[in-house]
Motif scaffolding. Structure first.
Motif, PDB file in Angstrom:
ATOM      1  N   ILE A 161       5.177  21.753  15.447  1.00  0.00           N
ATOM      2  CA  ILE A 161       4.356  20.690  16.034  1.00  0.00           C
ATOM      3  C   ILE A 161       3.179  20.392  15.105  1.00  0.00           C
ATOM      4  O   ILE A 161       2.361  21.264  14.820  1.00  0.00           O
ATOM      5  N   ASN A 162       3.113  19.161  14.642  1.00  0.00           N
ATOM      6  CA  ASN A 162       2.042  18.715  13.759  1.00  0.00           C
ATOM      7  C   ASN A 162       1.092  17.827  14.556  1.00  0.00           C
ATOM      8  O   ASN A 162       1.448  16.721  14.942  1.00  0.00           O
ATOM      9  N   VAL A 163      -0.106  18.321  14.816  1.00  0.00           N
ATOM     10  CA  VAL A 163      -1.035  17.560  15.652  1.00  0.00           C
ATOM     11  C   VAL A 163      -2.337  17.224  14.931  1.00  0.00           C
ATOM     12  O   VAL A 163      -3.055  16.321  15.348  1.00  0.00           O
ATOM     13  N   MET A 164      -2.668  17.940  13.854  1.00  0.00           N
ATOM     14  CA  MET A 164      -3.959  17.721  13.207  1.00  0.00           C
ATOM     15  C   MET A 164      -3.848  16.864  11.958  1.00  0.00           C
ATOM     16  O   MET A 164      -4.829  16.259  11.520  1.00  0.00           O
ATOM     17  N   ASN A 165      -2.663  16.806  11.365  1.00  0.00           N
ATOM     18  CA  ASN A 165      -2.500  16.056  10.130  1.00  0.00           C
ATOM     19  C   ASN A 165      -1.424  15.000  10.295  1.00  0.00           C
ATOM     20  O   ASN A 165      -0.491  15.150  11.093  1.00  0.00           O
ATOM     21  N   ALA A 166      -1.549  13.942   9.510  1.00  0.00           N
ATOM     22  CA  ALA A 166      -0.553  12.882   9.564  1.00  0.00           C
ATOM     23  C   ALA A 166       0.568  13.117   8.570  1.00  0.00           C
ATOM     24  O   ALA A 166       1.509  12.346   8.503  1.00  0.00           O
TER      25      ALA A 166
END
Length: 397
Positions: A286-291
């Motif tokens: 899960i990638n939530v802080m980086n685009a």
């Protein structure tokens, strides 16, 4: 020449589903993970010896020794026993107290079954797994008429694995007649006939069935997919497990009926090492802080260090949340396009990489929850189906 059954791919050559070809005396899948098994002897035909050696090297198998197979089942088993007895050229293996004999075409053997037959063999000299007959066995006459029918309730199907005190089964094979060596198929019978050792019969689970026909390969693929989809590991770049992340994890646990593991990645990689010690074949990153794709690339690098390639396809689902009010769809898509290149690279190591994009707006919680539900459904489907054709694709929820 057609590949032997233990080496036949479940799907076409471009896909990577395959049973493990390891054999123990006669054969067993993935017995290298049973730490109390000291040596694994593989009986291989001469024309397939190079292929088997390449497989052992690719998957870094330990404790595996190859011997040339004979023309019949019993001849192959005897060659394996000779290697363990020190009667095989260049053999340096230790002679065991108990030996397990198994068929590679019975790939679903759990450790508890091995423990039961080995324990029984220590006490009785020989032991083997059995199952109830599912069809009535009849004996025809020479002219094609029914001669007699066996009472199904009084008979059982002999299955594998079987275990023996080594001295018992080795003496039996050393005394075995040419007729038994050429036409016989039952190891327990040899122990009884030549060593007067009555085998203890152990009730086995339904999974001991034999992969015999092509349709069995597809059934095996389905079973493998189900088995390796039972546990997922959720990896994320934040310690928060509430909100949308907690909601997604809850849905995944519910839909997959799995034990979810949540870890965060740290620069020294200790968290990754903890999860790589297990045998998890499914990762939801899960990638939530980086685009960008940085979080998932860290995971893929960790998988690369874990093993050069895997027995069964490892599914990695890279999940990205898109706040459509703050980040444009085109910007996020551009950043994620590199996933296709990663997918091509890791597919060669039997890692299937997929992408899931969950879009939302801060002021519409109901829509966010609905999109997360759709995303959870997509992730579940990707893990269960493990489609090679969908690797590198970004699916939008």
């Amino acid at each position: 020449m057609p590949a032997p059954r233990e080496e036949t791919p479940v799907r076409g050559p471009r896909n990577t589903w395959r049973p493990s070809p390891e054999l123990g005396s006669q054969g067993t899948p993935r017995w290298d993970w049973v730490n109390w098994i000291k040596d694994i002897v593989v009986a291989v035909t001469s024309e397939n010896m190079d292929t088997m050696m390449a497989i052992i090297q690719r998957y870094q198998h330990q404790r595996v020794t190859l011997v040339e197979a004979g023309a019949t089942r019993h001849q192959s088993i005897f060659n394996g026993l000779k290697a363990l007895a020190g009667d095989h050229p260049h053999s340096k293996l230790r002679t065991p107290t108990v030996v397990i004999i198994h068929d590679a075409v019975r790939p679903f053997v759990e450790e508890d079954v091995l423990v039961k037959v080995v324990t029984a063999a220590k006490d009785h000299g020989a032991a083997g797994a059995i199952r109830p007959l599912v069809s009535t066995v009849i004996s025809p006459s020479a002219d094609g008429y029914l001669d007699q029918s066996l009472d199904r309730s009084r008979h059982r199907a002999s299955e594998m694995p079987q275990a023996f005190l080594f001295d018992v089964i080795y003496r039996a094979y050393c005394q075995c007649s040419e007729h038994d060596m050429e036409f016989g198929t039952e190891c327990l019978h040899l122990a009884l006939k030549y060593c007067q050792t009555k085998a203890k019969l152990v009730e086995g689970p339904p999974d001991l069935w034999k992969v015999t026909y092509r349709r069995d390969l597809y059934a095996m693929e389905s079973i493998i997919k189900d088995k390796i989809s039972q546990q997922i590991c959720v990896v994320m770049n934040t310690k928060e497990d509430a909100g949308c992340i907690g909601f997604l994890q809850g849905l995944l646990k519910k839909e997959l009926e799995v034990k979810g593991t949540s870890v965060t990645l740290c620069p020294n990689g200790r968290d990754l090492q903890k999860i790589f010690l297990g045998e998890c074949c499914n990762f939801v990153c899960i990638n939530v802080m980086n685009a960008d794709f940085h979080q998932t690339t860290e995971l893929l690098d960790g998988l690369r260090s874990r093993a050069p390639s895997f027995f069964y396809p490892v599914a990695v689902v890279s999940v990205h949340f898109l706040d459509s009010q703050n980040v444009s769809f085109s910007e996020r898509m551009k950043a994620l396009m590199e996933m296709k290149d990663f997918a091509k690279e890791v597919k060669n190591r039997n890692v299937f990489l997929y992408g899931v994009l969950i879009s939302f707006t801060q002021d519409n919680l109901q829509q966010l929850q609905e999109n997360i539900r759709q995303g959870a459904g997509i992730i579940t489907s990707l893990i269960k189906n493990r489609s090679a054709e969908l690797t590198g694709q970004l699916l939008v929820a």
